[in-house]
Design an enzyme around this catalytic site. Structure first.
Site, PDB file in Angstrom:
ATOM      1  N   THR A   1      -3.018   1.351  -6.816  1.00  0.00           N
ATOM      2  CA  THR A   1      -1.915   1.793  -5.958  1.00  0.00           C
ATOM      3  C   THR A   1      -1.129   3.133  -6.665  1.00  0.00           C
ATOM      4  O   THR A   1      -1.157   3.191  -7.800  1.00  0.00           O
ATOM      5  CB  THR A   1      -1.232   0.377  -5.680  1.00  0.00           C
TER       6      THR A   1
ATOM      7  N   SER B   1       7.200  -3.146  -9.345  1.00  0.00           N
ATOM      8  CA  SER B   1       7.274  -4.649  -9.061  1.00  0.00           C
ATOM      9  C   SER B   1       5.994  -5.342 -10.201  1.00  0.00           C
ATOM     10  O   SER B   1       5.471  -4.579 -10.549  1.00  0.00           O
ATOM     11  CB  SER B   1       6.866  -5.045  -7.609  1.00  0.00           C
TER      12      SER B   1
ATOM     13  N   TYR C   1       3.875  -6.959  -8.870  1.00  0.00           N
ATOM     14  CA  TYR C   1       2.506  -6.875  -8.343  1.00  0.00           C
ATOM     15  C   TYR C   1       1.918  -5.485  -8.733  1.00  0.00           C
ATOM     16  O   TYR C   1       0.809  -5.467  -9.183  1.00  0.00           O
ATOM     17  CB  TYR C   1       2.639  -6.693  -6.732  1.00  0.00           C
TER      18      TYR C   1
HETATM   19  N1  USQ Z   1      10.756  -0.074   2.720  1.00  0.00           N
HETATM   20  C1  USQ Z   1      11.965   0.264   3.894  1.00  0.00           C
HETATM   21  N2  USQ Z   1      12.173  -0.559   4.695  1.00  0.00           N
HETATM   22  C2  USQ Z   1      11.159  -1.669   5.206  1.00  0.00           C
HETATM   23  C3  USQ Z   1      10.074  -1.767   4.116  1.00  0.00           C
HETATM   24  C4  USQ Z   1      10.108  -0.985   2.954  1.00  0.00           C
HETATM   25  O1  USQ Z   1      12.688   1.157   3.648  1.00  0.00           O
HETATM   26  O2  USQ Z   1      11.341  -2.307   6.113  1.00  0.00           O
HETATM   27  C5  USQ Z   1      10.765   0.893   1.817  1.00  0.00           C
HETATM   28  C6  USQ Z   1      10.542   0.261   0.421  1.00  0.00           C
HETATM   29  O3  USQ Z   1      11.698  -0.109  -0.119  1.00  0.00           O
HETATM   30  C7  USQ Z   1       9.722   1.198  -0.397  1.00  0.00           C
HETATM   31  C8  USQ Z   1       8.784   1.805   0.740  1.00  0.00           C
HETATM   32  O4  USQ Z   1       9.384   1.491   2.052  1.00  0.00           O
HETATM   33  O5  USQ Z   1      10.530   2.280  -0.889  1.00  0.00           O
HETATM   34  C9  USQ Z   1       7.527   1.341   0.641  1.00  0.00           C
HETATM   35  O6  USQ Z   1       7.482   0.052   0.764  1.00  0.00           O
HETATM   36  P1  USQ Z   1       6.172  -0.750   1.337  1.00  0.00           P
HETATM   37  O7  USQ Z   1       6.528  -2.249   1.465  1.00  0.00           O
HETATM   38  O8  USQ Z   1       5.803  -0.103   2.897  1.00  0.00           O
HETATM   39  O9  USQ Z   1       5.077  -0.734   0.401  1.00  0.00           O
HETATM   40  P2  USQ Z   1       5.100  -1.151  -1.067  1.00  0.00           P
HETATM   41  O10 USQ Z   1       5.843  -2.202  -1.519  1.00  0.00           O
HETATM   42  O11 USQ Z   1       5.221   0.002  -2.046  1.00  0.00           O
HETATM   43  O12 USQ Z   1       3.300  -1.624  -1.164  1.00  0.00           O
HETATM   44  C10 USQ Z   1       2.323  -1.264  -0.367  1.00  0.00           C
HETATM   45  C11 USQ Z   1       1.241  -2.401  -0.307  1.00  0.00           C
HETATM   46  C12 USQ Z   1       0.723  -2.188  -1.532  1.00  0.00           C
HETATM   47  C13 USQ Z   1       0.476  -0.718  -2.144  1.00  0.00           C
HETATM   48  C14 USQ Z   1       1.471   0.150  -2.006  1.00  0.00           C
HETATM   49  C15 USQ Z   1       1.033   1.421  -2.127  1.00  0.00           C
HETATM   50  O13 USQ Z   1       2.017  -3.410  -0.074  1.00  0.00           O
HETATM   51  O14 USQ Z   1      -0.422  -3.386  -1.748  1.00  0.00           O
HETATM   52  O15 USQ Z   1      -0.033  -0.918  -3.449  1.00  0.00           O
HETATM   53  O16 USQ Z   1       1.995   0.065  -0.768  1.00  0.00           O
HETATM   54  S1  USQ Z   1       2.387   2.308  -2.943  1.00  0.00           S
HETATM   55  O17 USQ Z   1       3.729   2.127  -2.397  1.00  0.00           O
HETATM   56  O18 USQ Z   1       2.106   3.872  -3.127  1.00  0.00           O
HETATM   57  O19 USQ Z   1       2.543   1.714  -4.319  1.00  0.00           O
END
Ligand code: USQ
Length: 429
Positions: free
Chosen positions: A144, A179, A181
Protein backbone atom coordinates in the site's frame (compact mmCIF):
# COMPACT_ATOMS: atom_id res chain seq x y z
CA UNK A 1 -0.07 -18.46 -17.51
CA UNK A 2 -1.21 -20.31 -14.38
CA UNK A 3 -2.24 -17.61 -11.93
CA UNK A 4 -3.22 -18.31 -8.33
CA UNK A 5 -5.16 -15.48 -6.67
CA UNK A 6 -5.09 -15.42 -2.88
CA UNK A 7 -8.22 -13.62 -1.69
CA UNK A 8 -10.29 -14.28 -4.84
CA UNK A 9 -13.61 -13.41 -3.14
CA UNK A 10 -12.61 -9.82 -2.33
CA UNK A 11 -13.30 -6.46 -3.97
CA UNK A 12 -10.21 -6.62 -6.18
CA UNK A 13 -9.77 -10.42 -6.11
CA UNK A 14 -13.01 -11.27 -7.89
CA UNK A 15 -12.61 -8.41 -10.39
CA UNK A 16 -9.06 -9.55 -11.17
CA UNK A 17 -10.00 -13.23 -11.50
CA UNK A 18 -12.56 -12.43 -14.20
CA UNK A 19 -10.17 -10.07 -15.99
CA UNK A 20 -7.29 -12.57 -16.09
CA UNK A 21 -9.52 -15.52 -17.05
CA UNK A 22 -11.12 -13.49 -19.85
CA UNK A 23 -7.64 -12.62 -21.04
CA UNK A 24 -6.87 -16.34 -21.42
CA UNK A 25 -4.94 -17.06 -18.22
CA UNK A 26 -5.59 -20.23 -16.28
CA UNK A 27 -7.00 -18.80 -13.03
CA UNK A 28 -7.36 -20.49 -9.64
CA UNK A 29 -8.18 -18.84 -6.35
CA UNK A 30 -8.14 -19.31 -2.59
CA UNK A 31 -10.46 -17.70 -0.06
CA UNK A 32 -12.09 -18.53 3.23
CA UNK A 33 -14.60 -15.64 3.13
CA UNK A 34 -12.92 -13.81 5.99
CA UNK A 35 -13.77 -10.44 4.43
CA UNK A 36 -17.48 -11.26 4.38
CA UNK A 37 -17.25 -12.35 8.03
CA UNK A 38 -15.28 -9.27 9.15
CA UNK A 39 -17.71 -6.88 7.47
CA UNK A 40 -20.58 -8.75 9.08
CA UNK A 41 -18.82 -8.54 12.47
CA UNK A 42 -19.00 -4.72 12.37
CA UNK A 43 -22.69 -4.82 11.46
CA UNK A 44 -22.28 -3.98 7.80
CA UNK A 45 -22.69 -5.61 4.39
CA UNK A 46 -21.79 -5.06 0.75
CA UNK A 47 -24.03 -2.35 -0.74
CA UNK A 48 -24.03 -4.28 -3.99
CA UNK A 49 -25.36 -7.83 -3.51
CA UNK A 50 -22.83 -10.52 -4.38
CA UNK A 51 -23.33 -14.21 -5.05
CA UNK A 52 -21.68 -17.18 -3.36
CA UNK A 53 -18.41 -18.23 -4.95
CA UNK A 54 -19.87 -21.32 -6.61
CA UNK A 55 -22.65 -19.25 -8.20
CA UNK A 56 -20.23 -16.50 -9.25
CA UNK A 57 -17.97 -18.95 -11.02
CA UNK A 58 -20.80 -20.73 -12.78
CA UNK A 59 -22.36 -17.44 -13.91
CA UNK A 60 -18.97 -16.27 -15.19
CA UNK A 61 -18.57 -19.51 -17.13
CA UNK A 62 -22.02 -19.16 -18.64
CA UNK A 63 -21.50 -15.55 -19.67
CA UNK A 64 -17.80 -15.43 -20.58
CA UNK A 65 -17.19 -19.14 -21.33
CA UNK A 66 -14.10 -19.38 -19.14
CA UNK A 67 -13.30 -21.53 -16.09
CA UNK A 68 -12.06 -20.39 -12.69
CA UNK A 69 -11.00 -22.99 -10.06
CA UNK A 70 -11.68 -22.34 -6.40
CA UNK A 71 -10.16 -23.74 -3.18
CA UNK A 72 -11.73 -22.80 0.13
CA UNK A 73 -9.22 -22.33 2.94
CA UNK A 74 -6.94 -20.01 4.87
CA UNK A 75 -3.29 -19.10 4.24
CA UNK A 76 -2.54 -19.67 7.92
CA UNK A 77 -3.21 -23.38 7.24
CA UNK A 78 0.13 -24.26 5.66
CA UNK A 79 -0.86 -27.85 4.73
CA UNK A 80 -3.82 -26.52 2.77
CA UNK A 81 -1.74 -23.81 1.10
CA UNK A 82 1.11 -26.06 0.04
CA UNK A 83 -1.34 -28.61 -1.41
CA UNK A 84 -3.02 -25.94 -3.53
CA UNK A 85 0.35 -24.58 -4.69
CA UNK A 86 1.53 -28.08 -5.67
CA UNK A 87 -1.70 -28.78 -7.51
CA UNK A 88 -2.03 -25.49 -9.39
CA UNK A 89 1.72 -24.99 -10.13
CA UNK A 90 1.35 -21.20 -10.47
CA UNK A 91 3.62 -19.11 -12.69
CA UNK A 92 2.31 -16.16 -10.73
CA UNK A 93 0.69 -15.77 -7.30
CA UNK A 94 -1.27 -12.57 -6.66
CA UNK A 95 -1.55 -12.04 -2.92
CA UNK A 96 -4.67 -10.08 -1.93
CA UNK A 97 -5.60 -12.21 1.07
CA UNK A 98 -5.01 -9.72 3.86
CA UNK A 99 -7.11 -7.79 6.34
CA UNK A 100 -7.12 -4.46 4.43
CA UNK A 101 -8.70 -1.95 6.81
CA UNK A 102 -6.78 0.65 8.80
CA UNK A 103 -9.70 1.52 11.14
CA UNK A 104 -10.48 -2.19 11.73
CA UNK A 105 -6.87 -2.72 12.87
CA UNK A 106 -7.21 0.25 15.25
CA UNK A 107 -10.40 -0.85 17.05
CA UNK A 108 -8.54 -2.51 19.93
CA UNK A 109 -5.69 -4.88 20.81
CA UNK A 110 -7.52 -7.97 19.50
CA UNK A 111 -8.16 -6.41 16.09
CA UNK A 112 -4.56 -5.19 15.85
CA UNK A 113 -3.16 -8.63 16.68
CA UNK A 114 -5.62 -10.36 14.36
CA UNK A 115 -4.57 -8.03 11.51
CA UNK A 116 -0.83 -8.38 11.96
CA UNK A 117 -0.96 -12.12 12.65
CA UNK A 118 -3.20 -12.80 9.65
CA UNK A 119 -1.24 -10.60 7.26
CA UNK A 120 2.35 -11.27 8.28
CA UNK A 121 2.09 -14.99 9.00
CA UNK A 122 -0.07 -15.57 5.89
CA UNK A 123 2.57 -13.90 3.71
CA UNK A 124 5.38 -15.87 5.35
CA UNK A 125 3.51 -19.09 4.57
CA UNK A 126 3.21 -18.01 0.93
CA UNK A 127 6.95 -17.29 0.76
CA UNK A 128 7.80 -20.70 2.24
CA UNK A 129 5.38 -22.52 -0.10
CA UNK A 130 7.01 -20.75 -3.06
CA UNK A 131 10.53 -21.53 -1.86
CA UNK A 132 9.68 -25.17 -1.36
CA UNK A 133 7.47 -25.99 -4.38
CA UNK A 134 7.54 -23.22 -7.03
CA UNK A 135 10.77 -21.21 -6.63
CA UNK A 136 10.47 -19.82 -10.16
CA UNK A 137 6.98 -18.39 -9.50
CA UNK A 138 6.44 -14.60 -9.46
CA UNK A 139 4.78 -13.17 -6.34
CA UNK A 140 2.66 -10.09 -6.99
CA UNK A 141 2.15 -8.78 -3.49
CA UNK A 142 -0.38 -6.06 -2.72
CA UNK A 143 1.26 -3.54 -0.48
CA UNK A 144 0.00 0.00 0.00
CA UNK A 145 1.03 3.60 -0.60
CA UNK A 146 0.28 3.99 3.10
CA UNK A 147 3.55 2.18 3.86
CA UNK A 148 5.42 5.38 3.01
CA UNK A 149 3.17 7.71 4.98
CA UNK A 150 3.25 11.35 3.93
CA UNK A 151 6.91 12.47 4.01
CA UNK A 152 7.90 16.03 3.19
CA UNK A 153 9.90 14.87 0.15
CA UNK A 154 9.04 13.08 -3.11
CA UNK A 155 8.21 9.36 -2.79
CA UNK A 156 10.20 7.14 -5.17
CA UNK A 157 9.22 3.61 -6.25
CA UNK A 158 10.52 1.67 -3.28
CA UNK A 159 14.19 2.63 -3.37
CA UNK A 160 16.20 5.85 -3.40
CA UNK A 161 19.80 6.90 -3.73
CA UNK A 162 21.27 8.32 -0.58
CA UNK A 163 24.56 10.01 0.22
CA UNK A 164 25.51 9.92 3.91
CA UNK A 165 28.85 11.01 5.37
CA UNK A 166 30.47 10.97 1.98
CA UNK A 167 29.27 7.49 0.96
CA UNK A 168 26.44 6.56 -1.44
CA UNK A 169 24.01 3.66 -1.60
CA UNK A 170 20.59 2.72 -3.01
CA UNK A 171 18.34 1.77 -0.10
CA UNK A 172 14.67 1.08 0.63
CA UNK A 173 12.83 4.38 1.05
CA UNK A 174 11.86 4.95 4.72
CA UNK A 175 8.40 3.78 5.77
CA UNK A 176 6.26 5.78 8.21
CA UNK A 177 2.82 4.12 8.14
CA UNK A 178 -0.23 5.61 9.84
CA UNK A 179 -2.00 2.52 11.20
CA UNK A 180 -1.26 -0.96 12.52
CA UNK A 181 -2.77 -2.36 9.31
CA UNK A 182 -0.40 -0.28 7.15
CA UNK A 183 2.43 -1.37 9.43
CA UNK A 184 1.59 -5.05 8.75
CA UNK A 185 2.29 -4.34 5.08
CA UNK A 186 5.63 -2.76 5.93
CA UNK A 187 6.60 -5.96 7.73
CA UNK A 188 5.43 -7.96 4.70
CA UNK A 189 7.57 -5.84 2.39
CA UNK A 190 10.61 -6.56 4.56
CA UNK A 191 9.90 -10.30 4.49
CA UNK A 192 9.27 -10.42 0.74
CA UNK A 193 12.45 -8.44 0.01
CA UNK A 194 14.37 -10.78 2.32
CA UNK A 195 13.01 -13.88 0.49
CA UNK A 196 14.12 -12.43 -2.86
CA UNK A 197 17.62 -11.71 -1.56
CA UNK A 198 18.10 -14.97 0.34
CA UNK A 199 16.12 -17.53 -1.67
CA UNK A 200 16.19 -15.90 -5.12
CA UNK A 201 12.40 -15.68 -5.29
CA UNK A 202 11.02 -12.96 -7.59
CA UNK A 203 8.43 -10.41 -6.55
CA UNK A 204 6.61 -7.23 -7.47
CA UNK A 205 5.56 -5.36 -4.33
CA UNK A 206 2.70 -3.07 -5.33
CA UNK A 207 2.27 0.13 -3.35
CA UNK A 208 -1.35 0.69 -4.29
CA UNK A 209 -3.30 3.87 -3.68
CA UNK A 210 -6.90 3.98 -2.51
CA UNK A 211 -9.13 2.02 -4.92
CA UNK A 212 -12.60 3.19 -5.93
CA UNK A 213 -15.31 2.11 -8.34
CA UNK A 214 -18.04 -0.42 -8.90
CA UNK A 215 -17.19 -1.84 -12.31
CA UNK A 216 -14.72 -3.52 -14.58
CA UNK A 217 -15.29 -4.48 -18.22
CA UNK A 218 -16.18 -8.08 -17.32
CA UNK A 219 -19.12 -7.07 -15.06
CA UNK A 220 -21.74 -7.22 -17.77
CA UNK A 221 -24.39 -8.77 -15.54
CA UNK A 222 -25.56 -8.19 -11.94
CA UNK A 223 -24.43 -11.73 -11.06
CA UNK A 224 -20.81 -10.76 -11.82
CA UNK A 225 -20.57 -7.64 -9.65
CA UNK A 226 -17.93 -7.34 -6.96
CA UNK A 227 -18.55 -6.32 -3.35
CA UNK A 228 -18.84 -2.64 -2.39
CA UNK A 229 -18.23 -1.53 1.19
CA UNK A 230 -19.29 1.82 2.61
CA UNK A 231 -18.98 1.39 6.39
CA UNK A 232 -16.46 3.24 8.53
CA UNK A 233 -14.07 0.28 8.56
CA UNK A 234 -14.10 -1.30 5.11
CA UNK A 235 -15.36 1.51 2.89
CA UNK A 236 -12.66 3.66 1.30
CA UNK A 237 -13.20 7.38 0.99
CA UNK A 238 -14.63 7.81 -2.55
CA UNK A 239 -16.77 4.69 -2.22
CA UNK A 240 -18.13 6.03 1.06
CA UNK A 241 -18.85 9.46 -0.41
CA UNK A 242 -20.84 7.85 -3.25
CA UNK A 243 -22.85 5.66 -0.88
CA UNK A 244 -23.49 8.71 1.32
CA UNK A 245 -24.58 10.78 -1.68
CA UNK A 246 -27.25 8.33 -2.84
CA UNK A 247 -29.00 8.19 0.55
CA UNK A 248 -28.84 11.93 1.20
CA UNK A 249 -26.19 11.62 3.94
CA UNK A 250 -23.76 14.55 3.89
CA UNK A 251 -20.30 13.64 2.61
CA UNK A 252 -17.82 13.13 5.45
CA UNK A 253 -14.35 14.58 4.81
CA UNK A 254 -12.40 14.13 8.03
CA UNK A 255 -10.90 17.21 9.68
CA UNK A 256 -9.82 20.03 7.38
CA UNK A 257 -9.97 17.67 4.38
CA UNK A 258 -6.50 18.59 3.14
CA UNK A 259 -5.23 14.98 3.40
CA UNK A 260 -3.85 13.95 0.00
CA UNK A 261 -3.70 10.37 -1.25
CA UNK A 262 -3.08 8.55 -4.52
CA UNK A 263 -6.21 7.02 -6.06
CA UNK A 264 -6.87 4.36 -8.67
CA UNK A 265 -10.03 3.12 -10.36
CA UNK A 266 -10.88 -0.56 -9.80
CA UNK A 267 -10.72 -1.15 -13.57
CA UNK A 268 -7.16 0.25 -13.59
CA UNK A 269 -6.14 -1.62 -10.47
CA UNK A 270 -6.87 -4.91 -12.29
CA UNK A 271 -5.22 -3.57 -15.44
CA UNK A 272 -2.03 -2.77 -13.48
CA UNK A 273 -1.95 -6.12 -11.67
CA UNK A 274 -2.40 -7.88 -15.02
CA UNK A 275 0.54 -5.87 -16.42
CA UNK A 276 2.69 -6.90 -13.45
CA UNK A 277 1.70 -10.57 -13.88
CA UNK A 278 2.49 -10.56 -17.61
CA UNK A 279 5.86 -8.83 -17.15
CA UNK A 280 7.63 -10.73 -14.37
CA UNK A 281 10.97 -9.60 -12.91
CA UNK A 282 14.03 -11.88 -13.08
CA UNK A 283 14.87 -14.53 -10.48
CA UNK A 284 16.04 -12.92 -7.25
CA UNK A 285 14.62 -9.52 -8.20
CA UNK A 286 12.43 -7.54 -5.79
CA UNK A 287 10.83 -4.56 -7.50
CA UNK A 288 8.36 -1.97 -6.25
CA UNK A 289 5.58 -0.34 -8.29
CA UNK A 290 3.68 2.70 -7.02
CA UNK A 291 0.20 1.89 -8.33
CA UNK A 292 -1.97 5.00 -8.50
CA UNK A 293 -3.40 7.25 -11.15
CA UNK A 294 -3.99 10.72 -9.68
CA UNK A 295 -3.51 12.48 -6.33
CA UNK A 296 -6.39 14.35 -4.70
CA UNK A 297 -7.22 15.77 -1.30
CA UNK A 298 -10.31 14.33 0.38
CA UNK A 299 -12.01 17.77 0.08
CA UNK A 300 -11.42 17.88 -3.66
CA UNK A 301 -12.97 14.43 -3.95
CA UNK A 302 -16.05 15.57 -2.06
CA UNK A 303 -16.40 18.43 -4.55
CA UNK A 304 -16.26 16.00 -7.47
CA UNK A 305 -19.04 13.91 -5.95
CA UNK A 306 -21.18 17.03 -5.42
CA UNK A 307 -20.57 18.06 -9.02
CA UNK A 308 -21.46 14.68 -10.52
CA UNK A 309 -24.37 14.29 -8.09
CA UNK A 310 -25.82 17.54 -9.45
CA UNK A 311 -25.75 16.10 -12.96
CA UNK A 312 -27.73 13.11 -11.69
CA UNK A 313 -30.17 15.39 -9.84
CA UNK A 314 -28.90 14.35 -6.42
CA UNK A 315 -28.62 17.20 -3.94
CA UNK A 316 -25.34 16.34 -2.25
CA UNK A 317 -24.09 18.23 0.81
CA UNK A 318 -20.68 18.19 2.48
CA UNK A 319 -20.37 18.17 6.27
CA UNK A 320 -16.75 17.85 7.49
CA UNK A 321 -16.44 15.97 10.77
CA UNK A 322 -13.64 15.83 13.31
CA UNK A 323 -10.88 13.49 12.23
CA UNK A 324 -10.93 10.14 14.07
CA UNK A 325 -7.41 9.40 12.80
CA UNK A 326 -4.04 10.86 13.63
CA UNK A 327 -2.72 12.03 10.28
CA UNK A 328 -1.41 15.19 8.63
CA UNK A 329 -4.22 17.28 7.15
CA UNK A 330 -2.02 19.75 5.31
CA UNK A 331 1.06 18.26 3.72
CA UNK A 332 3.33 17.79 0.72
CA UNK A 333 2.59 14.72 -1.42
CA UNK A 334 4.39 13.89 -4.65
CA UNK A 335 4.78 10.32 -5.84
CA UNK A 336 6.85 8.72 -8.64
CA UNK A 337 4.80 6.28 -10.73
CA UNK A 338 6.70 5.55 -13.91
CA UNK A 339 7.22 1.78 -13.79
CA UNK A 340 3.67 0.76 -14.68
CA UNK A 341 3.33 3.51 -17.27
CA UNK A 342 6.57 2.32 -18.89
CA UNK A 343 5.03 -1.16 -19.12
CA UNK A 344 1.92 0.22 -20.86
CA UNK A 345 -0.55 1.27 -18.14
CA UNK A 346 -2.98 3.93 -19.38
CA UNK A 347 -5.86 5.13 -17.18
CA UNK A 348 -9.21 3.99 -18.58
CA UNK A 349 -11.42 6.97 -17.67
CA UNK A 350 -11.57 10.21 -15.73
CA UNK A 351 -12.53 10.12 -12.06
CA UNK A 352 -15.76 12.06 -12.70
CA UNK A 353 -16.86 9.47 -15.27
CA UNK A 354 -16.31 6.71 -12.75
CA UNK A 355 -18.13 8.60 -10.00
CA UNK A 356 -21.10 8.91 -12.34
CA UNK A 357 -21.08 5.15 -12.99
CA UNK A 358 -20.80 4.52 -9.24
CA UNK A 359 -23.69 6.79 -8.29
CA UNK A 360 -25.85 5.27 -11.02
CA UNK A 361 -25.03 1.75 -9.83
CA UNK A 362 -25.59 2.58 -6.16
CA UNK A 363 -28.94 4.32 -6.56
CA UNK A 364 -30.33 0.87 -7.32
CA UNK A 365 -29.22 -0.28 -3.86
CA UNK A 366 -30.19 2.76 -1.79
CA UNK A 367 -32.40 0.69 0.50
CA UNK A 368 -29.49 -1.65 1.37
CA UNK A 369 -27.26 1.32 2.27
CA UNK A 370 -30.05 3.04 4.15
CA UNK A 371 -30.72 -0.08 6.21
CA UNK A 372 -27.11 -0.03 7.49
CA UNK A 373 -26.62 3.74 7.58
CA UNK A 374 -25.55 3.63 11.25
CA UNK A 375 -22.18 2.18 10.14
CA UNK A 376 -21.28 5.32 8.20
CA UNK A 377 -20.17 7.81 10.86
CA UNK A 378 -16.75 6.91 12.32
CA UNK A 379 -16.51 5.66 15.88
CA UNK A 380 -13.01 4.13 15.99
CA UNK A 381 -10.39 6.65 17.02
CA UNK A 382 -6.62 6.52 16.73
CA UNK A 383 -5.83 8.66 19.75
CA UNK A 384 -7.99 7.10 22.38
CA UNK A 385 -7.49 3.57 21.08
CA UNK A 386 -9.17 0.49 22.55
CA UNK A 387 -12.23 1.03 20.40
CA UNK A 388 -13.55 3.90 22.47
CA UNK A 389 -16.52 5.44 20.68
CA UNK A 390 -16.17 8.94 19.29
CA UNK A 391 -18.60 11.45 20.71
CA UNK A 392 -19.55 12.82 17.31
CA UNK A 393 -22.80 14.73 17.30
CA UNK A 394 -25.30 13.04 15.03
CA UNK A 395 -25.53 15.31 12.05
CA UNK A 396 -27.87 13.17 10.06
CA UNK A 397 -30.69 10.83 10.78
CA UNK A 398 -32.58 8.39 8.62
CA UNK A 399 -35.79 10.22 9.31
CA UNK A 400 -34.55 13.39 7.62
CA UNK A 401 -32.67 11.68 4.83
CA UNK A 402 -35.20 11.14 2.12
CA UNK A 403 -38.28 12.86 0.92
CA UNK A 404 -41.43 11.11 2.13
CA UNK A 405 -42.33 9.55 -1.21
CA UNK A 406 -38.93 7.85 -1.51
CA UNK A 407 -39.18 6.45 2.01
CA UNK A 408 -42.35 4.58 1.24
CA UNK A 409 -40.69 3.09 -1.83
CA UNK A 410 -37.57 2.07 0.07
CA UNK A 411 -38.37 -1.63 0.09
CA UNK A 412 -38.40 -1.78 -3.68
CA UNK A 413 -35.24 -0.35 -5.22
CA UNK A 414 -36.61 -0.74 -8.74
CA UNK A 415 -39.33 1.80 -7.94
CA UNK A 416 -36.77 4.58 -7.60
CA UNK A 417 -36.74 6.79 -10.65
CA UNK A 418 -33.67 6.64 -12.84
CA UNK A 419 -31.11 9.25 -11.70
CA UNK A 420 -31.53 11.30 -14.85
CA UNK A 421 -35.27 11.67 -14.30
CA UNK A 422 -36.76 14.40 -12.14
CA UNK A 423 -35.99 13.41 -8.59
CA UNK A 424 -33.71 14.67 -5.93
CA UNK A 425 -32.44 13.22 -2.68
CA UNK A 426 -31.92 15.83 -0.08
CA UNK A 427 -32.09 16.16 3.65
CA UNK A 428 -33.58 19.57 3.03
CA UNK A 429 -36.20 18.80 0.39
N1 USQ B 1 -11.34 9.81 4.89
C1 USQ B 1 -12.22 10.88 4.99
N2 USQ B 1 -13.54 10.60 5.08
C2 USQ B 1 -14.06 9.34 5.07
C3 USQ B 1 -13.14 8.25 4.98
C4 USQ B 1 -11.80 8.52 4.88
O1 USQ B 1 -11.81 12.04 4.98
O2 USQ B 1 -15.29 9.18 5.16
C5 USQ B 1 -9.90 10.09 4.74
C6 USQ B 1 -9.00 9.39 5.74
O3 USQ B 1 -8.88 10.12 6.93
C7 USQ B 1 -7.70 9.30 4.95
C8 USQ B 1 -8.15 9.16 3.50
O4 USQ B 1 -9.51 9.57 3.48
O5 USQ B 1 -6.98 10.49 5.07
C9 USQ B 1 -8.06 7.75 2.96
O6 USQ B 1 -8.77 6.91 3.83
P1 USQ B 1 -9.44 5.54 3.30
O7 USQ B 1 -10.21 4.96 4.42
O8 USQ B 1 -10.10 5.74 1.99
O9 USQ B 1 -8.15 4.66 2.96
P2 USQ B 1 -7.01 4.08 3.90
O10 USQ B 1 -7.42 3.93 5.32
O11 USQ B 1 -5.80 4.88 3.62
O12 USQ B 1 -6.89 2.60 3.35
C10 USQ B 1 -7.31 2.24 2.03
C11 USQ B 1 -7.48 0.73 1.98
C12 USQ B 1 -6.17 0.07 2.23
C13 USQ B 1 -5.15 0.60 1.27
C14 USQ B 1 -5.08 2.11 1.34
C15 USQ B 1 -4.22 2.71 0.30
O13 USQ B 1 -8.45 0.31 2.91
O14 USQ B 1 -6.29 -1.33 2.08
O15 USQ B 1 -3.95 0.06 1.64
O16 USQ B 1 -6.37 2.63 1.10
S1 USQ B 1 -3.34 4.11 0.93
O17 USQ B 1 -4.26 5.01 1.60
O18 USQ B 1 -2.66 4.74 -0.16
O19 USQ B 1 -2.45 3.58 1.92
Amino acid sequence: MNVLILGIDGYIGWSLAMHLAKRGHNVSGIDDFERRKNVESVGSTSAIPILDMEERISSFKQIHEKDISFYEGNLLDYDFLQQVVRETKPDSIVHLAEQPSAPFSMIDREHAIYTQHNNIEGTLNVLYAMKEYVPDCHLVKLGTMGEYGTPNVDIPEGFFEIEFRGRKDTLPFPRQPGSLYHLSKVHDSGNVHFACRMWRLRSTDIMQGVVYGTRTAEMVDDSLMTRFDFDEWFGTVINRYCAEAVIGHPLTPYGSGGQKRGFIDLIDSVQCIRIAVENPPSRGEYRVFNQLDEIYSVSELAQYVVQVGKKLRLDVKIQPISNPRIEKEDHYYKVDREHLRNLGFRPTRRITETVEIMLTDLIKYRDRIMERSEVILPRTTWARGTGERMAEPRIWTKATALPQHSHTAAADASSYPHPTSSFATSSES
